[in-house]
Design a protein around this motif. Structure first.
Motif, PDB file in Angstrom:
ATOM      1  N   GLY A  49      10.560   8.952   1.533  1.00 20.34           N
ATOM      2  CA  GLY A  49      11.714   8.462   2.292  1.00 20.34           C
ATOM      3  C   GLY A  49      11.944   9.238   3.504  1.00 20.34           C
ATOM      4  O   GLY A  49      10.970   9.779   4.125  1.00 20.34           O
ATOM      5  N   TRP A  50      13.354   9.003   4.169  1.00 22.29           N
ATOM      6  CA  TRP A  50      13.518   9.720   5.339  1.00 22.29           C
ATOM      7  C   TRP A  50      14.280  11.069   4.890  1.00 22.29           C
ATOM      8  O   TRP A  50      14.514  11.818   5.848  1.00 22.29           O
ATOM      9  N   THR A  53      13.862  11.788  -0.532  1.00 22.47           N
ATOM     10  CA  THR A  53      14.358  11.008  -1.679  1.00 22.47           C
ATOM     11  C   THR A  53      13.281   9.739  -1.821  1.00 22.47           C
ATOM     12  O   THR A  53      13.072   8.833  -0.798  1.00 22.47           O
ATOM     13  N   ALA A  55      11.552   6.012  -2.641  1.00 24.27           N
ATOM     14  CA  ALA A  55      12.298   4.711  -2.973  1.00 24.27           C
ATOM     15  C   ALA A  55      13.097   4.518  -4.055  1.00 24.27           C
ATOM     16  O   ALA A  55      12.642   5.071  -5.115  1.00 24.27           O
ATOM     17  N   GLY A  56      14.192   3.708  -3.736  1.00 20.63           N
ATOM     18  CA  GLY A  56      15.236   3.537  -5.117  1.00 20.63           C
ATOM     19  C   GLY A  56      14.367   2.531  -5.960  1.00 20.63           C
ATOM     20  O   GLY A  56      14.846   2.396  -7.040  1.00 20.63           O
ATOM     21  N   HIS A  72      10.146  -2.898  -0.932  1.00 22.96           N
ATOM     22  CA  HIS A  72      10.472  -1.529  -0.856  1.00 22.96           C
ATOM     23  C   HIS A  72      11.979  -1.461  -0.644  1.00 22.96           C
ATOM     24  O   HIS A  72      12.563  -1.914   0.443  1.00 22.96           O
ATOM     25  N   ASP A  74      15.925   1.003  -0.798  1.00 21.88           N
ATOM     26  CA  ASP A  74      16.442   2.489  -0.662  1.00 21.88           C
ATOM     27  C   ASP A  74      18.097   2.324  -1.119  1.00 21.88           C
ATOM     28  O   ASP A  74      18.593   1.027  -0.643  1.00 21.88           O
ATOM     29  N   PRO A  76      20.992   4.617  -0.441  1.00 21.29           N
ATOM     30  CA  PRO A  76      21.744   5.608  -0.123  1.00 21.29           C
ATOM     31  C   PRO A  76      22.710   6.116  -1.053  1.00 21.29           C
ATOM     32  O   PRO A  76      23.137   5.840  -1.937  1.00 21.29           O
ATOM     33  N   TYR A  86      16.651  -3.144   1.694  1.00 20.41           N
ATOM     34  CA  TYR A  86      15.282  -3.505   1.448  1.00 20.41           C
ATOM     35  C   TYR A  86      14.422  -4.101   2.412  1.00 20.41           C
ATOM     36  O   TYR A  86      14.927  -4.762   3.368  1.00 20.41           O
TER      37      TYR A  86
END
Length: 331
Positions: A49-50, A53, A55-56, A72, A74, A76, A86
């Motif tokens: 991720g950024w 973390t 990908a959710g 994909h 995410d 937060p 997404y």
């Protein structure tokens, strides 16, 4: 066709390559002139991720054994914890067969389970994604214009002349170059620079500001290094006080270095009006042009309301290549 949820840490390169092929086919079908994504890029983005973390949630759509779609998502966790972001795509060959709807139903179920009431995604203008999102009752909440600056074909000497003009106006400032992760002793200084992005124009009034800390800056740096993204920074510093006044950040994906991606270019409010945005961006372009000759262009995304930065980019020779419309579904 059937969908499969994948743990980001279990994503293998063959599957990531297949996902990348779907994205490239979709962009080609929609006439979107975006640099072609690679499997390794998608693989490491899903894992890191950024901010480290993963990908959710991650799904693929398969037609038999063939990967024909991917999503994909995410979630937060530092701020905007009511939101779910997404990016999804279905191969042009298999659209309108229910696969996209199945992926969408799956991601909405995960969003609901996580208590996320705002679901965000987007599509490029002129592609099938715009009418598809309208049919799903998404509402547009903002448009970003993607502009490209050629590092090889821009008028010779342009950036040198603009840099000299900006430097004459910004004589009280000096520029510092930085490559890669921020030194530990400078992390606290970087917090204020990253936080300036909250001043950028946004058409989504409900979005919370990003809360930056030294730990978050360090997490960003670590994640980008893990993703094989080389981060270049040009930082402006006030000579008399030593205050950091602004920064310009550009990333080069080492799996596909032909096009660099311009991230933040921001100036602290109290230091605006001295031409620092133009000074830092011309410094960056001249630097990358010399340091990385394989980088042929840089892409930058600007909200349509960000008139100041748009004017700077156009002065630098940027040309519009695409427009991306963010959409939101409120549940």
């Amino acid at each position: 066709m059937h969908i499969e949820r994948i743990d980001p840490h279990d994503l293998d390169l063959d599957t990531a390559d297949a996902m990348a092929e779907v994205v490239r086919a979709s962009d080609a079908a929609g006439g979107v002139p975006i640099p072609p994504v690679t499997g390794p890029t998608l693989l490491h983005a899903a894992r890191h991720g950024w901010d480290g973390t993963p990908a959710g949630a991650l799904w693929v759509l398969r037609d038999g054994d063939r990967v024909v779609g991917r999503v994909h998502a995410d979630l937060p966790w530092r701020d905007n914890t009511d939101s779910f972001y997404y990016r999804g795509v279905v191969h042009p060959d298999v659209r309108r067969r229910g696969g996209g709807r199945a992926l969408h139903d799956a991601l909405l179920e995960v969003a609901a389970e996580a208590g996320r009431t705002k679901v965000y995604t987007g599509a490029f203008e002129g592609t099938d994604g715009i009418p598809a999102l309208a049919a799903l009752r998404y509402e547009p909440v903002g448009t970003n214009v993607i502009r490209r600056i050629s590092l090889h074909d821009t008028q010779p000497g342009l950036w040198d002349r603009l840099h000299a003009q900006a430097a004459a106006k910004a004589g009280d400032y000096e520029l510092v170059r930085m490559v890669g992760p921020t030194p530990v002793e400078q992390l606290e200084d970087m917090v204020a620079l990253f936080a300036i992005i909250n001043d950028a124009p946004s058409e989504d009034a409900d979005k919370e500001d990003d809360h930056w800390t030294a730990d978050r800056v360090a997490a960003y740096d670590t994640a980008m290094a893990a993703r094989r993204q080389t981060v270049y920074r040009v930082i402006a510093r006030h000579r008399e006080t030593g205050e950091w006044a602004g920064h310009s950040v550009l990333c080069v994906d080492e799996f596909a270095p032909a096009t660099g991606f311009q991230e933040d270019t921001s100036v602290v409010r109290s230091h605006r009006g001295h031409g620092l945005g133009l000074l830092m961006k011309t410094e960056m372009l001249r630097w990358i042009g010399q340091e990385r000759p394989e980088v042929g262009a840089t892409d930058t995304w600007n909200a349509v309301g960000n008139h100041h930065m748009i004017a700077v980019n156009e002065l630098l020779g940027a040309r519009v290549v695409a427009r991306y419309v963010t959409h939101r579904l409120t549940r």
